[in-house]
Write a protein that holds these residues in place. Structure first.
Motif, PDB file in Angstrom:
ATOM      1  N   CYS A 177      -0.401   6.121 -10.815  1.00 21.31           N
ATOM      2  CA  CYS A 177      -1.483   5.138 -10.729  1.00 21.31           C
ATOM      3  C   CYS A 177      -2.380   5.423  -9.543  1.00 21.31           C
ATOM      4  O   CYS A 177      -1.906   5.770  -8.456  1.00 21.31           O
ATOM      5  CB  CYS A 177      -0.869   3.739 -10.605  1.00 21.31           C
ATOM      6  N   ARG A 178      -3.697   5.254  -9.749  1.00 21.47           N
ATOM      7  CA  ARG A 178      -4.675   5.355  -8.669  1.00 21.47           C
ATOM      8  C   ARG A 178      -5.404   4.030  -8.441  1.00 21.47           C
ATOM      9  O   ARG A 178      -6.457   3.992  -7.819  1.00 21.47           O
ATOM     10  CB  ARG A 178      -5.684   6.459  -8.974  1.00 21.47           C
ATOM     11  N   ARG A 179      -4.828   2.935  -8.930  1.00 22.54           N
ATOM     12  CA  ARG A 179      -5.443   1.612  -8.770  1.00 22.54           C
ATOM     13  C   ARG A 179      -4.359   0.532  -8.560  1.00 22.54           C
ATOM     14  O   ARG A 179      -4.371  -0.503  -9.202  1.00 22.54           O
ATOM     15  CB  ARG A 179      -6.268   1.277 -10.007  1.00 22.54           C
ATOM     16  N   PRO A 180      -3.426   0.808  -7.638  1.00 19.41           N
ATOM     17  CA  PRO A 180      -2.341  -0.158  -7.442  1.00 19.41           C
ATOM     18  C   PRO A 180      -2.810  -1.379  -6.663  1.00 19.41           C
ATOM     19  O   PRO A 180      -3.873  -1.368  -6.024  1.00 19.41           O
ATOM     20  CB  PRO A 180      -1.324   0.641  -6.631  1.00 19.41           C
ATOM     21  N   THR A 181      -1.985  -2.399  -6.714  1.00 18.06           N
ATOM     22  CA  THR A 181      -2.104  -3.516  -5.783  1.00 18.06           C
ATOM     23  C   THR A 181      -0.875  -3.479  -4.898  1.00 18.06           C
ATOM     24  O   THR A 181       0.260  -3.479  -5.399  1.00 18.06           O
ATOM     25  CB  THR A 181      -2.189  -4.859  -6.524  1.00 18.06           C
ATOM     26  N   LEU A 182      -1.102  -3.407  -3.595  1.00 23.09           N
ATOM     27  CA  LEU A 182       0.001  -3.309  -2.646  1.00 23.09           C
ATOM     28  C   LEU A 182       0.377  -4.710  -2.183  1.00 23.09           C
ATOM     29  O   LEU A 182      -0.489  -5.487  -1.776  1.00 23.09           O
ATOM     30  CB  LEU A 182      -0.380  -2.450  -1.439  1.00 23.09           C
ATOM     31  N   LEU A 183       1.669  -5.015  -2.279  1.00 20.53           N
ATOM     32  CA  LEU A 183       2.154  -6.319  -1.841  1.00 20.53           C
ATOM     33  C   LEU A 183       2.974  -6.138  -0.570  1.00 20.53           C
ATOM     34  O   LEU A 183       3.975  -5.421  -0.556  1.00 20.53           O
ATOM     35  CB  LEU A 183       2.991  -6.981  -2.938  1.00 20.53           C
ATOM     36  N   PHE A 184       2.503  -6.774   0.490  1.00 22.73           N
ATOM     37  CA  PHE A 184       3.166  -6.723   1.793  1.00 22.73           C
ATOM     38  C   PHE A 184       3.896  -8.046   2.001  1.00 22.73           C
ATOM     39  O   PHE A 184       3.278  -9.113   1.967  1.00 22.73           O
ATOM     40  CB  PHE A 184       2.149  -6.510   2.903  1.00 22.73           C
ATOM     41  N   GLU A 185       5.212  -7.962   2.192  1.00 20.26           N
ATOM     42  CA  GLU A 185       6.025  -9.161   2.401  1.00 20.26           C
ATOM     43  C   GLU A 185       6.994  -8.918   3.547  1.00 20.26           C
ATOM     44  O   GLU A 185       7.851  -8.040   3.475  1.00 20.26           O
ATOM     45  CB  GLU A 185       6.799  -9.525   1.131  1.00 20.26           C
ATOM     46  N   THR A 186       6.853  -9.701   4.589  1.00 18.55           N
ATOM     47  CA  THR A 186       7.750  -9.596   5.734  1.00 18.55           C
ATOM     48  C   THR A 186       9.162  -9.995   5.308  1.00 18.55           C
ATOM     49  O   THR A 186       9.339 -11.033   4.695  1.00 18.55           O
ATOM     50  CB  THR A 186       7.284 -10.555   6.848  1.00 18.55           C
ATOM     51  N   PRO A 187      10.208  -9.209   5.616  1.00 24.22           N
ATOM     52  CA  PRO A 187      10.241  -7.913   6.281  1.00 24.22           C
ATOM     53  C   PRO A 187      10.554  -6.783   5.307  1.00 24.22           C
ATOM     54  O   PRO A 187      11.205  -5.809   5.685  1.00 24.22           O
ATOM     55  CB  PRO A 187      11.406  -8.111   7.256  1.00 24.22           C
ATOM     56  N   LEU A 188      10.120  -6.908   4.069  1.00 18.76           N
ATOM     57  CA  LEU A 188      10.498  -5.962   3.021  1.00 18.76           C
ATOM     58  C   LEU A 188       9.584  -4.741   3.007  1.00 18.76           C
ATOM     59  O   LEU A 188       8.491  -4.763   3.574  1.00 18.76           O
ATOM     60  CB  LEU A 188      10.462  -6.662   1.665  1.00 18.76           C
ATOM     61  N   PRO A 189      10.010  -3.659   2.328  1.00 20.32           N
ATOM     62  CA  PRO A 189       9.116  -2.510   2.171  1.00 20.32           C
ATOM     63  C   PRO A 189       7.876  -2.895   1.372  1.00 20.32           C
ATOM     64  O   PRO A 189       7.885  -3.859   0.601  1.00 20.32           O
ATOM     65  CB  PRO A 189       9.971  -1.498   1.393  1.00 20.32           C
ATOM     66  N   ASP A 244       0.071 -17.450  -4.295  1.00 17.67           N
ATOM     67  CA  ASP A 244      -0.077 -16.310  -3.386  1.00 17.67           C
ATOM     68  C   ASP A 244       0.065 -14.963  -4.088  1.00 17.67           C
ATOM     69  O   ASP A 244      -0.391 -13.941  -3.569  1.00 17.67           O
ATOM     70  CB  ASP A 244       0.943 -16.399  -2.243  1.00 17.67           C
ATOM     71  N   ALA A 245       0.695 -14.965  -5.251  1.00 10.69           N
ATOM     72  CA  ALA A 245       0.948 -13.708  -5.960  1.00 10.69           C
ATOM     73  C   ALA A 245       0.077 -13.525  -7.188  1.00 10.69           C
ATOM     74  O   ALA A 245       0.308 -12.603  -7.984  1.00 10.69           O
ATOM     75  CB  ALA A 245       2.421 -13.627  -6.355  1.00 10.69           C
ATOM     76  N   LEU A 246      -0.953 -14.335  -7.351  1.00 11.69           N
ATOM     77  CA  LEU A 246      -1.820 -14.213  -8.526  1.00 11.69           C
ATOM     78  C   LEU A 246      -2.400 -12.805  -8.702  1.00 11.69           C
ATOM     79  O   LEU A 246      -2.561 -12.341  -9.834  1.00 11.69           O
ATOM     80  CB  LEU A 246      -2.944 -15.250  -8.458  1.00 11.69           C
ATOM     81  N   PRO A 247      -2.731 -12.077  -7.608  1.00 10.85           N
ATOM     82  CA  PRO A 247      -3.290 -10.727  -7.800  1.00 10.85           C
ATOM     83  C   PRO A 247      -2.343  -9.739  -8.487  1.00 10.85           C
ATOM     84  O   PRO A 247      -2.801  -8.686  -8.950  1.00 10.85           O
ATOM     85  CB  PRO A 247      -3.617 -10.273  -6.373  1.00 10.85           C
ATOM     86  N   VAL A 248      -1.040 -10.045  -8.558  1.00  8.68           N
ATOM     87  CA  VAL A 248      -0.119  -9.101  -9.203  1.00  8.68           C
ATOM     88  C   VAL A 248       0.351  -9.612 -10.559  1.00  8.68           C
ATOM     89  O   VAL A 248       1.309  -9.064 -11.132  1.00  8.68           O
ATOM     90  CB  VAL A 248       1.095  -8.765  -8.299  1.00  8.68           C
TER      91      VAL A 248
END
Length: 276
Positions: A177-189, A244-248
């Motif tokens: 994929c060249r169009r991902p959505t990155l999800l950042f969640e403390t403290p996970l990868p 908070d997670a609607l973009p995914v």
């Protein structure tokens, strides 16, 4: 020398930690309100990474009696290479890592065994810590909450990206994929959510596993079949996510702990988490 914020947070994990919250907290059991408090505090017992609510014992509509059952067993896991073990959130609530008394709650219609804990700490005098799973419904103010209490020191960010993400197992691509959505969640990868069109769904089979996240909602899973190997519940998606997670919504993520990730042409080391 600068102090890393993560080191401050992780350094406190072996301690009993508390944080007052200004919100009204209620807990129901089969439609009856058992807990109603405007004086709740969040409590992390030593080695716990997910908080519980504690309220004054007078805000519990029931009798608090000694718990006579067995505590269960700890489930230690690692969150990062070389990190000290913490307690997997699936460790039973009745396993306590600080001194105190395990209690049951007797209401007019039911008994909730082991659903409360009175810690032997002066800052929690007169309070009881509550088992989230002992209740059928929780509300923060008038908003239903799932999974566990909202942690004010934890959050998620969903960011659209043009980075090139390739996930594979044994050299077989599961997503490119060249169009991902990155999800950042403390403290996970970092989690890489990709459109379904960029997933090799011919290699996936639905899994019976379902999980709940307090911030993202309810997830469904897929197994991956690569050659004669089955990777259980290695991919997931939120089809009706929370705000908070609607973009995914409807995008698919994979456990990079068990797959080979190449990001912008560079291999990425597998993280170490309870899902490794």
């Amino acid at each position: 020398m600068a102090v890393r914020m993560a080191d401050l947070v992780h350094g406190a994990v072996p301690e009993l930690r508390i944080h007052p919250v200004g919100r009204r907290v209620r807990a129901e059991s089969d439609g009856a309100t058992v807990v109603d408090s405007t004086r709740a505090v969040l409590v992390w017992e030593p080695r716990r990474v997910v908080p519980s609510y504690a309220v004054p014992d007078g805000d519990v509509a029931g009798r608090l009696v000694p718990f006579e059952g067995t505590a269960g067993a700890e489930r230690p896991v690692q969150m990062g290479k070389g990190a000290a073990p913490v307690l997997d959130p699936r460790t039973p609530f009745t396993v306590h890592s600080c001194p105190g008394r395990s209690l049951s709650i007797e209401t007019s219609s039911a008994t909730l065994p082991g659903a409360a804990f009175a810690a032997d700490d002066p800052d929690l005098d007169g309070y009881v810590v509550l088992d989230w799973d002992a209740f059928t419904r929780w509300l923060e103010e008038d908003q239903p909450v799932m999974g566990h209490p909202h942690d004010p020191f934890d959050r998620i960010d969903c960011l659209r990206s043009s980075r090139h993400v390739r996930l594979s197992a044994g050299g077989v691509a599961l997503a490119d994929c060249r169009r991902p959505t990155l999800l950042f969640e403390t403290p996970l990868p970092v989690r890489y959510y990709v459109p379904r069109e960029d997933v090799a769904f011919e290699l996936l089979e639905p899994s019976a596993l379902r999980t709940v996240c307090a911030y993202k909602g309810r997830a469904r899973y897929w197994d991956a079949l690569v050659g004669d190997k089955v990777l259980r519940a290695v991919a997931w998606s939120y089809e009706e996510p929370l705000n908070d997670a609607l973009p995914v919504r409807d995008l698919v993520a994979f456990f990079t702990e068990r797959l080979d990730l190449v990001l912008d042409g560079e291999p990425v080391e597998r993280p170490v988490t309870p899902w490794s």
